[in-house]
Design a protein around this motif. Sequence first.
Motif, PDB file in Angstrom:
ATOM      1  N   PRO A  51       0.832  -1.217   0.000  1.00  0.00           N
ATOM      2  CA  PRO A  51       0.000   0.000   0.000  1.00  0.00           C
ATOM      3  C   PRO A  51       0.863   1.261   0.000  1.00  0.00           C
ATOM      4  CG  PRO A  51       0.024  -1.009   2.178  1.00  0.00           C
ATOM      5  CD  PRO A  51       0.741  -1.952   1.275  1.00  0.00           C
ATOM      6  N   ILE A  52       0.478   2.233  -0.802  1.00  0.00           N
ATOM      7  CA  ILE A  52       1.141   3.540  -0.804  1.00  0.00           C
ATOM      8  C   ILE A  52       0.080   4.624  -0.677  1.00  0.00           C
ATOM      9  CG2 ILE A  52       3.138   2.764  -2.145  1.00  0.00           C
ATOM     10  CD1 ILE A  52       1.862   4.093  -4.597  1.00  0.00           C
ATOM     11  N   PHE A  53       0.512   5.831  -0.361  1.00  0.00           N
ATOM     12  CA  PHE A  53      -0.444   6.886  -0.030  1.00  0.00           C
ATOM     13  C   PHE A  53      -0.107   8.163  -0.802  1.00  0.00           C
ATOM     14  CE2 PHE A  53       0.218   3.913   3.409  1.00  0.00           C
ATOM     15  CZ  PHE A  53      -1.069   3.455   3.629  1.00  0.00           C
ATOM     16  N   PRO A  54      -0.445   8.198  -2.090  1.00  0.00           N
ATOM     17  CA  PRO A  54      -0.138   9.376  -2.920  1.00  0.00           C
ATOM     18  C   PRO A  54      -1.000  10.576  -2.520  1.00  0.00           C
ATOM     19  CG  PRO A  54      -1.535   7.851  -4.129  1.00  0.00           C
ATOM     20  CD  PRO A  54      -1.173   7.160  -2.847  1.00  0.00           C
ATOM     21  N   LYS A  55      -0.505  11.758  -2.868  1.00  0.00           N
ATOM     22  CA  LYS A  55      -1.263  12.984  -2.584  1.00  0.00           C
ATOM     23  C   LYS A  55      -2.222  13.326  -3.714  1.00  0.00           C
ATOM     24  CE  LYS A  55       2.288  15.027   0.383  1.00  0.00           C
ATOM     25  NZ  LYS A  55       3.210  16.179   0.590  1.00  0.00           N
ATOM     26  N   ASN A  73      -3.724   5.859 -12.456  1.00  0.00           N
ATOM     27  CA  ASN A  73      -3.332   4.460 -12.308  1.00  0.00           C
ATOM     28  C   ASN A  73      -3.547   4.001 -10.866  1.00  0.00           C
ATOM     29  OD1 ASN A  73      -1.845   3.999 -15.066  1.00  0.00           O
ATOM     30  ND2 ASN A  73      -1.078   5.939 -14.278  1.00  0.00           N
ATOM     31  N   PRO A  74      -4.557   3.170 -10.608  1.00  0.00           N
ATOM     32  CA  PRO A  74      -4.803   2.678  -9.253  1.00  0.00           C
ATOM     33  C   PRO A  74      -3.657   1.835  -8.703  1.00  0.00           C
ATOM     34  CG  PRO A  74      -6.727   2.346 -10.649  1.00  0.00           C
ATOM     35  CD  PRO A  74      -5.598   2.739 -11.552  1.00  0.00           C
ATOM     36  N   TYR A  75      -2.836   1.272  -9.625  1.00  0.00           N
ATOM     37  CA  TYR A  75      -1.718   0.420  -9.225  1.00  0.00           C
ATOM     38  C   TYR A  75      -0.447   0.853  -9.958  1.00  0.00           C
ATOM     39  CZ  TYR A  75      -5.872  -2.310  -8.118  1.00  0.00           C
ATOM     40  OH  TYR A  75      -7.097  -2.714  -7.652  1.00  0.00           O
ATOM     41  N   LYS A 110      -5.057   2.621  -2.428  1.00  0.00           N
ATOM     42  CA  LYS A 110      -6.424   2.428  -1.939  1.00  0.00           C
ATOM     43  C   LYS A 110      -7.216   3.735  -1.866  1.00  0.00           C
ATOM     44  CE  LYS A 110      -5.380  -1.732   0.767  1.00  0.00           C
ATOM     45  NZ  LYS A 110      -5.445  -2.375   2.111  1.00  0.00           N
ATOM     46  N   SER A 111      -6.522   4.849  -1.771  1.00  0.00           N
ATOM     47  CA  SER A 111      -7.200   6.144  -1.655  1.00  0.00           C
ATOM     48  C   SER A 111      -7.555   6.747  -3.011  1.00  0.00           C
ATOM     49  CB  SER A 111      -6.311   7.127  -0.885  1.00  0.00           C
ATOM     50  OG  SER A 111      -5.066   7.309  -1.558  1.00  0.00           O
ATOM     51  N   ALA A 112      -7.326   6.014  -4.097  1.00  0.00           N
ATOM     52  CA  ALA A 112      -7.564   6.550  -5.441  1.00  0.00           C
ATOM     53  C   ALA A 112      -8.974   7.107  -5.647  1.00  0.00           C
ATOM     54  CB  ALA A 112      -7.251   5.485  -6.492  1.00  0.00           C
ATOM     55  N   PRO A 113     -10.044   6.397  -5.230  1.00  0.00           N
ATOM     56  CA  PRO A 113     -11.405   6.942  -5.453  1.00  0.00           C
ATOM     57  C   PRO A 113     -11.621   8.292  -4.776  1.00  0.00           C
ATOM     58  CG  PRO A 113     -11.506   4.599  -4.904  1.00  0.00           C
ATOM     59  CD  PRO A 113     -10.097   5.041  -4.649  1.00  0.00           C
ATOM     60  N   THR A 149     -10.534   0.002  -9.033  1.00  0.00           N
ATOM     61  CA  THR A 149     -11.019   0.486 -10.323  1.00  0.00           C
ATOM     62  C   THR A 149     -12.540   0.609 -10.319  1.00  0.00           C
ATOM     63  OG1 THR A 149      -9.124  -0.464 -11.477  1.00  0.00           O
ATOM     64  CG2 THR A 149     -11.084   0.006 -12.804  1.00  0.00           C
ATOM     65  N   ARG A 150     -13.207  -0.376  -9.779  1.00  0.00           N
ATOM     66  CA  ARG A 150     -14.681  -0.322  -9.718  1.00  0.00           C
ATOM     67  C   ARG A 150     -15.147   0.897  -8.917  1.00  0.00           C
ATOM     68  NH1 ARG A 150     -19.178  -3.338 -10.667  1.00  0.00           N
ATOM     69  NH2 ARG A 150     -20.953  -2.858  -9.327  1.00  0.00           N
ATOM     70  N   LYS A 151     -14.482   1.150  -7.793  1.00  0.00           N
ATOM     71  CA  LYS A 151     -14.869   2.295  -6.970  1.00  0.00           C
ATOM     72  C   LYS A 151     -14.621   3.610  -7.712  1.00  0.00           C
ATOM     73  CE  LYS A 151     -13.878  -0.305  -2.764  1.00  0.00           C
ATOM     74  NZ  LYS A 151     -12.857  -0.565  -1.703  1.00  0.00           N
TER      75      LYS A 151
END
Length: 357
Positions: A51-55, A73-75, A110-113, A149-151
Amino acid sequence: MINKDFIKGRGAQKNTPNKFFQHIYEIREDFLEFCRLEGENAESNKTNYIPIFPKSIVNKVDSPDVGMLYSMNPYQGCEHGCVYCYARNAHEYWGYSAGLDFERKILVKKSAPELLEAKIKHKNWRTKTIVLSGNTDCYQPAEQKFEITRKCLEVFLKYRHPVGIITKNALVLRDLDILKKLNAEGLVGVHISVTSLSEKTRRKLEPRTVSIQKRLETIEKLSENNIPVNAMLAPIIPGINSHELLPLAKTVADHGALSFGFTLVRLNGAIGQIFTDWIHKAMPDKAQKVLNMIQECHGGSLNDSRFGLRNRGEGKIATQIHDMAKLARQRYFKGRTFPTLRTDLHEQFKNGQMRLF
């Protein structure tokens, strides 16, 4: 004959040095011999999800010859293991190798949505199509576990925002319910990558992707539901799949694709080392011939960064491939058009309020 030391189920056969690191990590022969005698593995071939936490999650694409303005890119990293993948180089920015690390160490956002929602709700955002998988496949195996991706698609639907999807995985059909709703308002287009009609070639080039038949069925299923599909016949690799361009185009057209695109393979950065090592192990009988043909398409080099030419190539081989593509469009795609996605709906849903006029 494939080299006996070939790592099955992976594209890259080694970890190349990270250009940002001063020191090089390598596994020495004496250590490998020790592991063999002890009956141990020198390293694990297991995929790790990190898991990573982009801004931020939406990237502006500055390259003038890519064909998209924004991507997300979610991944990072991709378990599909496509040996030619241009995204491999990006893994070095995260402190990993573009080789086996790219396939084994998958960075999960995980924070992409939430990041996506904040971006498209911002007062300064002007609606442009955002493409899922501008770098790594949003429907790679990790998506089955994390459903990021679904979210994200649910966010696009909620705010009536246009989205493009690039994938080579049939998992996209899991989200057919959301895609149908987006398509009803002209907000989605799907680009399915089909590199070869040969399963033997597919297993070597793209070891952890779904079968060619599954991809064709995916094109057909999406098309049956009136969701526009563009087939990405990419990359075209001289001496490996270049002879398939016409039958590939015909086949995807027969399954309902509205258009197709292609690029000539380019082996920038560490990918040149990875591909060269791989082809000498996977296809030793034709390795040098293929490498020479690729070089002929890129001014005598495997590494070509020239905008306008890096994806098109140049020279006789490249010209022949472009001529075949032109013929394929005339013969199999006449009268078909991939639609432009709508950008006029989002502003009404941006803040949850409908306009009166």
